[in-house]
Design a protein around this motif. Structure first.
Motif, mmCIF file in Angstrom:
data_model
loop_
_atom_site.group_PDB
_atom_site.id
_atom_site.type_symbol
_atom_site.label_atom_id
_atom_site.label_comp_id
_atom_site.label_asym_id
_atom_site.label_seq_id
_atom_site.Cartn_x
_atom_site.Cartn_y
_atom_site.Cartn_z
ATOM 1 N N ALA A 127 0.826 -1.134 -0.169
ATOM 2 C CA ALA A 127 -0.061 0.145 -0.061
ATOM 3 C C ALA A 127 0.877 1.211 -0.258
ATOM 4 N N GLU A 128 0.406 2.322 -0.686
ATOM 5 C CA GLU A 128 1.319 3.440 -0.932
ATOM 6 C C GLU A 128 0.388 4.819 -0.532
ATOM 7 N N ASN A 129 -0.610 4.605 -0.220
ATOM 8 C CA ASN A 129 -1.558 5.737 0.250
ATOM 9 C C ASN A 129 -2.478 5.629 1.493
ATOM 10 N N VAL A 130 -2.485 6.656 2.523
ATOM 11 C CA VAL A 130 -3.266 6.349 3.527
ATOM 12 C C VAL A 130 -4.732 6.171 2.939
ATOM 13 N N LEU A 131 -5.295 6.806 1.954
ATOM 14 C CA LEU A 131 -6.914 6.832 1.647
ATOM 15 C C LEU A 131 -6.873 5.188 1.244
ATOM 16 N N THR A 178 6.439 8.133 3.422
ATOM 17 C CA THR A 178 7.520 8.578 4.177
ATOM 18 C C THR A 178 7.458 8.096 5.381
ATOM 19 N N GLU A 179 8.700 7.934 6.239
ATOM 20 C CA GLU A 179 8.565 7.320 7.436
ATOM 21 C C GLU A 179 7.728 7.747 8.535
ATOM 22 N N ASP A 180 7.571 9.162 8.598
ATOM 23 C CA ASP A 180 6.691 9.713 9.446
ATOM 24 C C ASP A 180 5.232 9.220 9.167
ATOM 25 N N VAL A 181 4.928 9.279 7.879
ATOM 26 C CA VAL A 181 3.391 8.818 7.471
ATOM 27 C C VAL A 181 3.144 7.248 8.098
ATOM 28 N N ILE A 182 4.431 6.512 7.713
ATOM 29 C CA ILE A 182 4.106 5.085 7.999
ATOM 30 C C ILE A 182 4.003 4.924 9.583
ATOM 31 N N ARG A 183 4.764 5.674 10.452
ATOM 32 C CA ARG A 183 4.725 5.785 11.854
ATOM 33 C C ARG A 183 3.261 6.161 12.238
ATOM 34 N N GLU A 184 2.723 7.166 11.736
ATOM 35 C CA GLU A 184 1.386 7.485 12.049
ATOM 36 C C GLU A 184 0.300 6.224 11.653
ATOM 37 N N VAL A 185 0.325 5.883 10.471
ATOM 38 C CA VAL A 185 -0.602 4.815 10.212
ATOM 39 C C VAL A 185 -0.351 3.635 11.118
ATOM 40 N N LEU A 186 0.805 3.258 11.486
ATOM 41 C CA LEU A 186 0.923 2.141 12.352
ATOM 42 C C LEU A 186 0.279 2.513 13.822
ATOM 43 N N ALA A 187 0.443 3.751 14.239
ATOM 44 C CA ALA A 187 0.118 4.131 15.593
ATOM 45 C C ALA A 187 -1.400 4.105 15.601
ATOM 46 N N GLU A 191 -7.843 1.862 13.339
ATOM 47 C CA GLU A 191 -8.928 2.680 12.428
ATOM 48 C C GLU A 191 -8.925 1.564 11.401
ATOM 49 N N TYR A 192 -8.002 0.514 11.253
ATOM 50 C CA TYR A 192 -8.397 -0.470 9.908
ATOM 51 C C TYR A 192 -8.695 -1.819 10.662
#
Ligand code: LLP
Length: 411
Positions: A127-131, A178-187, A191-192
């Motif tokens: 996956a490459e997008n948050v949406l 980017t790393e920051d987005v991945i950290r946020e998603v994992l945190a 939600e998924y």
């Protein structure tokens, strides 16, 4: 190798495995792609062996060559598939792959493609997008699927040593997260609820000239996932280079694996090789239509063009070109060009080649990856046929398109 154990000269004739290429093209006509299944499978086994210490799973990157005969052979040898569209998933399934042998990547998956992939039970989404994560979660709920495995694709912000069009891991690229987005998603993974975030993916580019950027990307990736012990699968993408020039040296695979082995111990490893499996198993054969001498130059005008093989025009890529019959006559310098109305339609510039005549045939080497896969109908040229060679057997695995095919989709 550019000429290799499958594609080589015997008694001055270019052969593919045990077969004389001139005899094949007398039946098929030109231009035509010809592939050695034996060479594809040798490449597959060589890679498997090189990565054995990592117990890596190889997923062939369908985008490099979608020939069903090649997909089937790789499937039978145990490969999985890396697909970047629902169309490629369809090809892999047609070749007999099961959903769980397929990974699905892509920076712009449509919701329909996501639903299709889930309905086929594919094993991983890269996956490459948050949406996109929300779309995957919703599609899973709609399909009544409890868990979909996702490997977030890290953009490690490293610059690969390759052509700029083939570099995907730098900060300015559209690829990955980017790393920051991945950290946020994992945190916020709660939600998924239907997504299992147990993998991570990188692919920093193709035809990588050295291993430095990959190693630095892997180090970044390992630092990033350290706090997340749930991440057990690392997908290293593709990118392994091949030699396009007779004298080209490519980085040692064993050294690369050796450096990676200690770092990656304990993880499940996946790879997505495309080019390294098929490039040197394929050639494109063309016939010289005209020998044009003009302004102090010699042009071999052939019946293949940038429509059949776009790599030289698009990337300035170098492909060696050799005659089907070796001569010991005069050597000259010539440009090998196609009939397309574009100045970029040059397959080889200023090459040392034997003096040849109209009707002589040439093979453009190392054409098995991103050749037919990127062919178009530009200038209303029917796309060429494809021939597969399996030991002493050969067959037309895809027929040359006809003029009828050119208007088939008109309404
Ligand atoms: N995985 C991902 C996510 C990719 O984007 C690619 C290639 C691969 C695997 C396979 O890479 P390989 O092992 O073949 O290097 N058309 C260009 C190459 C573009 C490659 C795109 N992505 C060419 O003709 O050289």
């Amino acid at each position: 190798m550019v000429l290799n154990s499958s594609i080589r000269y015997v008694d001055d004739s270019l052969i593919i495995d045990e077969l004389n290429i001139t005899a094949i093209v007398e039946e098929t006509g030109t231009p035509v792609y010809i592939y050695s299944l034996k060479r594809v499978l040798e490449n597959y086994r060589r890679l498997r062996l090189a990565f054995a210490r990592l117990r890596a799973h190889l997923h062939f990157s369908v985008k490099s060559n979608g020939s069903l005969a090649i997909l089937r052979a790789l499937k039978d040898a145990g490969a999985g598939f890396d697909c970047v569209s629902a169309g490629e998933i369809h090809l892999a399934l047609e070749a007999g792959a099961r959903g769980e042998e397929i990974v699905f990547a892509g920076v712009g998956k449509t919701r329909a493609e996501i639903a299709y992939a889930i309905s086929k039970g594919i094993s991983w989404f890269n996956a490459e997008n948050v949406l996109e994560l929300r779309y995957i979660n919703e599609a899973a709920a709609e399909a009544g699927v409890d868990t979909v495995r996702v490997a977030l694709r890290l953009n490690p912000q490293v610059t690969a040593n390759t052509h700029p069009y083939m570099a995907t891991g730098h900060g300015a690229a559209k690829f990955g997260l980017t790393e920051d987005v991945i950290r946020e998603v994992l945190a916020r993974q709660d939600e998924y609820p239907r997504i299992d975030f147990s993998g991570i993916h990188i692919h920093i580019g193709s035809q990588l000239g050295d291993n430095a950027a990959t190693l630095s990307a892997v180090d970044k990736l390992l630092r990033l996932i350290r706090p997340w012990s749930q991440i057990r699968m690392i997908n290293l993408g593709g990118g392994l280079p091949v030699a396009y020039r007779f004298d080209e040296a490519i980085p040692s695979l064993d050294e690369f694996v050796g450096t990676l082995a200690s770092r990656l111990r304990g993880y499940e490893i996946l790879l997505e090789p495309g080019r390294s499996l098929v490039a040197d198993a394929g050639i494109l054969v063309a016939e010289i239509l005209y020998v044009k001498r003009q302004a102090g130059q010699i042009f071999y005008i052939v019946d293949a063009s940038m429509a059949e093989m776009i790599r030289p025009a698009l990337y300035g890529a170098h492909h060696e070109i050799v005659p089907l019959r070796k001569t010991d006559g005069e050597m000259i310098r010539a440009h090998v060009v196609g009939p397309v109305c574009e100045s970029a339609d040059v397959l080889a510039r200023d090459r040392r080649l034997p003096l040849l005549r109209e009707g002589d045939k040439l093979a453009l080497l190392t054409a098995g990856a991103y050749g037919m896969a990127m062919a178009s109908n530009y200038n209303a040229r029917p796309r060429p046929g494809e021939v597969v060679v399996d030991g002493e057997r050969w067959w037309i695995s895809r027929r040359r398109e006809t003029y009828g095919d050119l208007v088939r989709y008109e309404t």
